[in-house]
Every structure is written in structure tokens, then in C-alpha cells.
Design a protein around this motif. Structure first.
Motif, PDB file in Angstrom:
ATOM      1  N   ALA A 166      21.822  95.908   2.696  1.00 35.64           N
ATOM      2  CA  ALA A 166      21.020  97.086   2.357  1.00 35.64           C
ATOM      3  C   ALA A 166      20.107  97.488   3.514  1.00 35.64           C
ATOM      4  O   ALA A 166      19.193  98.292   3.331  1.00 35.64           O
ATOM      5  CB  ALA A 166      20.193  96.804   1.110  1.00 35.64           C
TER       6      ALA A 166
ATOM      7  N   TRP B 281      16.273 106.788   1.213  1.00 32.77           N
ATOM      8  CA  TRP B 281      17.156 106.237   0.184  1.00 32.77           C
ATOM      9  C   TRP B 281      16.669 104.835  -0.150  1.00 32.77           C
ATOM     10  O   TRP B 281      16.485 104.007   0.736  1.00 32.77           O
ATOM     11  CB  TRP B 281      18.591 106.200   0.695  1.00 32.77           C
ATOM     12  CG  TRP B 281      19.617 105.919  -0.356  1.00 32.77           C
ATOM     13  CD1 TRP B 281      20.162 104.705  -0.664  1.00 32.77           C
ATOM     14  CD2 TRP B 281      20.241 106.859  -1.227  1.00 32.77           C
ATOM     15  NE1 TRP B 281      21.073 104.818  -1.677  1.00 32.77           N
ATOM     16  CE2 TRP B 281      21.152 106.145  -2.046  1.00 32.77           C
ATOM     17  CE3 TRP B 281      20.124 108.240  -1.407  1.00 32.77           C
ATOM     18  CZ2 TRP B 281      21.924 106.767  -3.014  1.00 32.77           C
ATOM     19  CZ3 TRP B 281      20.893 108.860  -2.388  1.00 32.77           C
ATOM     20  CH2 TRP B 281      21.787 108.127  -3.175  1.00 32.77           C
TER      21      TRP B 281
ATOM     22  N   LEU C 153      31.596 104.295  -2.502  1.00 28.02           N
ATOM     23  CA  LEU C 153      30.303 103.690  -2.816  1.00 28.02           C
ATOM     24  C   LEU C 153      30.422 102.199  -2.547  1.00 28.02           C
ATOM     25  O   LEU C 153      31.177 101.488  -3.219  1.00 28.02           O
ATOM     26  CB  LEU C 153      29.922 103.935  -4.276  1.00 28.02           C
ATOM     27  CG  LEU C 153      29.804 105.405  -4.709  1.00 28.02           C
ATOM     28  CD1 LEU C 153      29.345 105.490  -6.165  1.00 28.02           C
ATOM     29  CD2 LEU C 153      28.858 106.184  -3.807  1.00 28.02           C
TER      30      LEU C 153
ATOM     31  N   LEU D 146      28.532  98.620  -2.455  1.00 24.04           N
ATOM     32  CA  LEU D 146      27.379  97.937  -3.022  1.00 24.04           C
ATOM     33  C   LEU D 146      27.222  96.574  -2.361  1.00 24.04           C
ATOM     34  O   LEU D 146      28.175  95.793  -2.308  1.00 24.04           O
ATOM     35  CB  LEU D 146      27.556  97.751  -4.531  1.00 24.04           C
ATOM     36  CG  LEU D 146      27.913  99.009  -5.344  1.00 24.04           C
ATOM     37  CD1 LEU D 146      28.062  98.641  -6.813  1.00 24.04           C
ATOM     38  CD2 LEU D 146      26.868 100.092  -5.160  1.00 24.04           C
TER      39      LEU D 146
ATOM     40  N   TRP E 253      22.236  97.745  -9.169  1.00 21.60           N
ATOM     41  CA  TRP E 253      23.088  97.623  -7.997  1.00 21.60           C
ATOM     42  C   TRP E 253      22.251  97.864  -6.746  1.00 21.60           C
ATOM     43  O   TRP E 253      21.289  98.624  -6.755  1.00 21.60           O
ATOM     44  CB  TRP E 253      24.298  98.556  -8.054  1.00 21.60           C
ATOM     45  CG  TRP E 253      24.029 100.008  -8.287  1.00 21.60           C
ATOM     46  CD1 TRP E 253      23.519 100.907  -7.409  1.00 21.60           C
ATOM     47  CD2 TRP E 253      24.304 100.737  -9.492  1.00 21.60           C
ATOM     48  NE1 TRP E 253      23.447 102.147  -7.983  1.00 21.60           N
ATOM     49  CE2 TRP E 253      23.929 102.074  -9.260  1.00 21.60           C
ATOM     50  CE3 TRP E 253      24.849 100.387 -10.739  1.00 21.60           C
ATOM     51  CZ2 TRP E 253      24.066 103.061 -10.227  1.00 21.60           C
ATOM     52  CZ3 TRP E 253      24.978 101.367 -11.695  1.00 21.60           C
ATOM     53  CH2 TRP E 253      24.584 102.683 -11.441  1.00 21.60           C
TER      54      TRP E 253
ATOM     55  N   TRP F 168      22.429  99.000  -2.770  1.00 26.77           N
ATOM     56  CA  TRP F 168      23.290  99.833  -1.946  1.00 26.77           C
ATOM     57  C   TRP F 168      23.595  99.216  -0.587  1.00 26.77           C
ATOM     58  O   TRP F 168      22.748  98.547   0.021  1.00 26.77           O
ATOM     59  CB  TRP F 168      22.647 101.208  -1.714  1.00 26.77           C
ATOM     60  CG  TRP F 168      22.585 102.049  -2.951  1.00 26.77           C
ATOM     61  CD1 TRP F 168      21.484 102.340  -3.702  1.00 26.77           C
ATOM     62  CD2 TRP F 168      23.690 102.701  -3.581  1.00 26.77           C
ATOM     63  NE1 TRP F 168      21.823 103.140  -4.759  1.00 26.77           N
ATOM     64  CE2 TRP F 168      23.178 103.382  -4.719  1.00 26.77           C
ATOM     65  CE3 TRP F 168      25.051 102.781  -3.310  1.00 26.77           C
ATOM     66  CZ2 TRP F 168      23.976 104.126  -5.567  1.00 26.77           C
ATOM     67  CZ3 TRP F 168      25.858 103.523  -4.160  1.00 26.77           C
ATOM     68  CH2 TRP F 168      25.324 104.184  -5.272  1.00 26.77           C
TER      69      TRP F 168
ATOM     70  N   LEU G  91      27.097 104.860   1.381  1.00 23.67           N
ATOM     71  CA  LEU G  91      27.789 105.904   0.634  1.00 23.67           C
ATOM     72  C   LEU G  91      28.451 106.812   1.664  1.00 23.67           C
ATOM     73  O   LEU G  91      27.784 107.307   2.586  1.00 23.67           O
ATOM     74  CB  LEU G  91      26.827 106.714  -0.234  1.00 23.67           C
ATOM     75  CG  LEU G  91      25.962 105.950  -1.248  1.00 23.67           C
ATOM     76  CD1 LEU G  91      24.657 105.470  -0.605  1.00 23.67           C
ATOM     77  CD2 LEU G  91      25.658 106.828  -2.467  1.00 23.67           C
TER      78      LEU G  91
END
Length: 589
Positions: free
Chosen positions: A439, A473, A503, A505, A579, A581, A584
Motif C-alpha cells: 500500500a 487515496w 483492482l 489488493l 481491503w 489497496w 487500481l
């Protein structure tokens, strides 16, 4: 009967007399300057050298004496267990496995396997290793110390070096979930705060441990004591570069200081139940005692790394039958796979690299041109995998590199030449966040591990391509609401066909579900039962857990010149579940 009474009397005498040196007064003193095993009976023994000694019972090792101080005290001590505390190994019938002028290898036998302590005349601590005989299929296998809480008050992991929470803090707080408490001021205590990424990458070792004032002294400048784990070789540990584990915590029921050694763990994974071959060996690693000086541990770590693989050690699986494996990975344009995470593991496996764990594993990073080398690889046949790890040349690659039947041959350096990494080969419309299984870059992401940081992320968010930045984000989406991405399609793309929304994750914890929309029309969903679930997010993870990636097709004509939207709407939520990230990406097919 007389011999049994003699053993009991001997045991009582040994435990009652502790001279200033910290070595027991023996009925028959062991030779000075030599490691010793004093076997009291089949279930009890004392091991040590001139500097420390330990009483080892059938499950727990206690009375760890150093400089006249018992470093275990009222705590549980040392033990070996699997599947949590459900199965503690019964280690009995101690004997000297091997003895040389340099070291003494003492083995304790259990049904599941043999646990070894390797002592030298002057070593503060011991090398340890375990050889499998009959372990069941399992996900968690560990050794650990539960030590005196007055001597060991601080914890050091890769991410934290700070005071452990006192038991009084835990007892005065409200329990809110698994081993997690909330103080009156709203802050949290959890045993997962000292979790960290494991030091499993070649040539990037680390150590962890606990330290504090010897004997709990409150005097200024009091002598310190430290207990550390150093793993110079990590091929016996499960998982890939993103392996995380619990390392240190305060035991909430007793206040013991807990120093964990998760040699096969699953705290931050979906599943990693493995069947181990007979003879698989974990270790040797070094359990090291010192005066609490972290600089000294760093120096010792470098010495251990220089000496690994250890010349003195042998096992039945060819510990010294090792070679090197090298090669180069490039993308379809011939660019080197800069800083790709390269993994050598199970051949022809369908498991994720994070969840592989039955055999031996090697991790490294490619250099800027895509070259990589694995050193000291046990002889065998492996599967080679690689995934992006943050470099620009791979930041938009949603595929994983894979090649099987990679051989390592003892005393040989095998070069597999240049290998091409097939990418998805699509045209990017926009991307939020690098594809790196982390992330990184998003709001509130990053070390250290910390409970409830997801609460900072909003229920509703609007992100405008070309105006918003990556930091706008948030790293986790969990609350009921909608995150909307607003973007323009230029007229030059009016004749483009279908698209794919990817997407990625970096983690998911069950309990949160949502739908995905393109211009108001549903194109897919994210939900429990489909997404691989791990406990990572509610166990304080802030960067990763179990990676997964999902592609949602968007039919031709659904995206048109002008303003368009992608929306992710959370329809079911659960606090501290969500979830996390990674990236994306919207692409033309």
C-alpha cells in the motif's frame, strides 16, 4: 528407589545453590571452560557453560541463570510448540549428540522431532535447530522465550524499538478484540504492534529481541541484559519477501515478556498449512545473550552472516550441498526487471509464493538491469517466480513472472541467461498506486504496524485523475460509502473498444463487501468468500497481507469521450476489517 531419591536430592541441591557467577553449584562440578549437560532424569536436565545455565523440563525450560540472576523468574520460560499453544513439544531424554573441542551439541527428543542446543565454552546463548520426524500438517511452528518482565522491559523489531506496555496498562484497559485493548485515552495496546516483516531476503538479515535492566534494577546506570534471535540463513522459513510475523509482545494474562521465533507462521496469511518431509531442518539460528547493546548485536549478526552456511553443521538433507542460481529477467521491450522481487521455491506449485512453506526458499531482488543471483541454494529443483516491487519499469505490470524446473547443483554456478517476462500488453488510461503488492504511497500506509489506523480512512472519497495525488487515496477502504474516481476520456479515444479495470489488493480481512461500477453500471463486486482472507489488517498491518488481484471487463461503448467515473461502493462493513489497496489500473484492451 535409591537412585531416584539421589536424582531428586541432586535436583533440589542444584536449584538451591546459586553462586555469584550465575553457574549452579554442582554436586559434581562440570569441567571449567566446557559446555555441560547434567541429566537429572529422563525428563529433566541442566545445560550451560561457565556463563549461563538453563534447567530444561519435559515442556518448559526455566531457571535461566546469568550473572546470578534468573532471567525467567516467574515466567513460563522456553518451549517449542505448534498450532499456537495447543501443542507444546514434550522434549525428553537429553543426550550429547556431538561433541568436539569447539562445541557441544545437546539434543532433546520429542515424538515430532529433535530439538538441539549447540553450546561453546564462551558463547553467551546457543545455536538452536529442529529436525522433523513426525510433525503433523500445520500452519504455525515456533520456538519462544517467555522471560522475566522486570529484566526485559523493551522490545526491538525491524520497525519498533520501545518500551513494552506494562501489564498494569493492559489490566486497566478494555479488551476490544483478539489480544487488543483500548486505553481510557482512546489509544490501543495489541500484541501485534511489534509485528514486522521478517528478515528473509538474502544479504538483508536483521534481528529482534528484548532487553532491559538485569534483575529489574531501578538504579541509574544499572547493568542491562538482552535476549536476541539472529537468523543468518533463512531458507527454512516459509513465505516470500513480504512475509510478516509476530515477534515480541507482553503476555496479557501473566505479564511475561514474550520473544517469539516464528519459524513457520501464518499470522498475516490466508493459509500456509504444509506437510513437511522427514528430516526437514529449521536452523541453525542463534539465540544470543548480551548486555542489551544493540550495536553489539549488529556486529554479531554480521559475523554470523559471514560464517553462514556454518562449517560445523551437518544434516541429512545436504546442508552443504549448495550451488548458486543466476539469470536476467527483462520485459517484452528488453528493459531489465528493475528491483523485481525474485523468489526460488516449490517447483510447479499452484500456491502463492507467500503461502509456500514445506521445503526451502530463497529470496532476492533483481538489480536495475534485471540481473539476479541466489547464493548457497540447497541442491534441488525449484520454481522461479518474480513480481513487481516498486520500480518504475514494473509499476504497471499486473502479471507474475514464472519459470519452473530451475536446478541448483552442489558446487556449481548455473546461469539461466535472459528470460522474458510477458506483461498484460494493454494501453493504460490511468493508474492509482504502483503495482508492488504494497500500500506504499497511499495516505496512512507504512510502518510501523499499528492497530486501528484504518479508522483514519473516510467513508466517501472523490479522486480526480490529473488533479488528485497518490496521497489523496487512503490505504484502506472499509466504511459504508463510496469512493469515486473521476476521469476524462479524450475525443481521440472515441473509437476505442472495451476496457479492463484491475483492482489489486495488498490485503483483505473478511467482513467488508462492495460493488464496482463504471458510469453507474455494476461491473463486479468484492466480497468475502471470493477474496483470499487474512488477519493482517486487524492485526496491525499497514502495508500488506495476502495479495490478490481482480479484473473487471468494461464493454465497448461504456466509456465515452468526456467525464467518466469508476466507483467502489462498500455495502457491508466491519470495524478493523477491510481491503487494503495496492493499485487500481484502467486499461484499453
Amino acid at each position: 528407589m535409591w537412585s531416584k531419591l539421589q536424582s531428586i536430592a541432586s535436583l533440589l541441591l542444584v536449584h538451591s545453590l546459586v553462586p555469584a557467577t550465575g553457574v549452579y553449584a554442582w554436586p559434581s562440578p562440570p569441567p571449567a571452560g566446557k559446555p555441560f549437560l547434567h541429566k537429572i532424569d529422563a525428563e529433566n536436565a541442566i545445560i550451560g557453560n561457565d556463563f549461563w545455565n538453563l534447567t530444561v523440563g519435559r515442556q518448559f525450560a526455566t531457571k535461566l541463570y546469568y550473572k546470578g540472576v534468573d532471567l525467567v523468574g516467574d515466567a513460563v520460560g522456553h518451549y517449542v510448540s505448534y498450532n499456537g499453544a495447543a501443542n507444546n513439544l514434550v522434549l525428553i531424554n537429553a543426550e550429547i549428540y556431538k561433541e568436539t573441542g569447539d562445541y557441544t551439541d545437546i539434543v532433546f527428543h520429542a515424538t515430532e522431532g529433535d530439538f538441539h542446543w549447540v553450546l561453546t565454552p564462551t558463547l553467551l546463548g546457543a545455536y538452536q535447530y529442529f529436525v522433523n520426524k513426525a510433525l503433523p500438517d500445520l500452519g504455525e511452528f515456533r520456538t519462544l522465550w517467555r522471560l522475566a518482565n522486570d529484566s526485559f522491559t523493551y522490545g526491538k523489531s525491524r520497525e519498533r524499538n520501545e518500551l513494552l506496555p506494562p501489564l498494569s496498562d493492559i489490566l486497566s484497559s478494555t479488551k476490544v478484540q483478539d489480544e487488543t485493548w483500548q486505553r481510557a485515552d482512546g489509544s490501543f495496546i495489541t500484541k501485534y504492534d511489534f509485528a514486522s516483516f521478517m528478515p528473509v531476503v538474502q544479504d538483508e538479515p536483521d534481528f529482534w529481541g528484548v532487553y532491559g535492566p538485569l534483575g529489574g534494577s531501578k538504579e541509574p546506570g544499572a547493568e542491562q541484559i538482552g535476549s536476541w534471535y539472529i537468523h543468518p540463513g533463512v531458507d527454512y522459513i516459509n513465505g516470500d519477501h513480504l512475509k510478516q510475523e509476530l515477534m515480541i509482545h507482553r503476555e496479557s494474562a501473566t505479564g511475561d515478556t514474550v520473544q517469539l521465533n516464528m519459524i513457520h507462521g501464518t499470522h498475516f496469511q490466508t493459509t500456509s498449512d504444509d506437510h513437511f518431509p522427514i528430516g526437514k531442518t529449521w536452523g541453525p539460528w542463534l539465540w544470543y545473550l548480551n548486555n542489551g547493546d544493540i550495536g553489539d548485536v549488529e556486529k554479531r549478526q554480521k559475523e554470523e552472516l559471514k560464517n553462514w552456511p556454518y562449517e560445523w553443521f551437518q544434516d541429512e538433507n545436504g546442508y552443504h550441498s549448495r550451488g548458486s542460481v543466476s539469470g536476467r529477467i527483462v520485459n517484452e521491450d528488453g528493459q531489465g526487471a528493475n528491483h523485481a522481487a525474485v523468489f526460488l521455491g516449490d517447483n510447479k506449485s499452484t500456491k502463492s509464493t507467500l503461502d509456500q512453506g514445506a521445503a526451502y526458499y530463497y529470496r532476492t531482488y533483481a538489480d536495475h538491469a534485471g540481473y539476479f543471483t541466489f547464493k548457497n541454494v540447497r541442491e534441488g529443483t525449484y520454481g522461479l517466480r518474480a513480481f513487481p516491487n516498486g520500480a518504475r519499469t514494473l509499476s504497471d505490470v499486473s502479471t507474475t513472472f514464472s519459470r519452473d524446473d530451475i536446478s541448483a547443483v552442489a558446487d556449481k554456478s548455473l546461469d539461466y541467461g535472459t528470460m522474458t517476462w510477458p506483461t498484460q500488453g494493454r494501453q493504460i488510461i490511468w493508474q492509482i498506486g504502483d503495482l508492488d503488492r504494497l500500500a506504499t504511497g497511499f495516505a496512512w500506509a507504512g510502518p510501523p504496524h499499528e492497530h486501528a489506523r484504518s479508522a483514519h480512512c473516510p467513508a466517501n472519497l472523490v479522486y480526480t485523475i490529473g488533479e488528485s495525488t497518490e496521497e489523496d487515496w487512503c490505504f484502506v477502504q472499509w466504511d459504508l460509502g463510496t469512493w469515486t474516481i473521476v476521469f476524462d476520456i479524450p475525443r481521440r479515444w472515441k473509437d476505442k473498444g472495451s476496457a479492463i479495470l484491475t483492482l489489486a489488493l495488498s490485503a483483505y480481512a473478511s467482513g467488508v463487501s462492495g460493488n464496482v461500477f463504471a458510469n453507474g453500471q455494476k461491473i463486479g463486486n468484492l466480497t468475502s468468500g471470493v477474496l483470499p482472507t487474512s488477519a493482517s489488517i486487524y492485526r496491525s498491518a499497514t502495508l500488506a497481507g495476502e495479495f490478490s488481484q481482480w479484473e473487471f471487463p468494461i464493454a465497448a461503448g461504456k466509456l465515452a469521450p468526456g467525464t467518466n467515473t469508476i466507483a467502489i461502493n462498500v455495502t457491508r462493513s466491519q470495524q478493523w476489517h477491510s481491503w487494503m489497496w495496492d493499485s487500481l489500473i484502467l486499461e484499453w484492451v
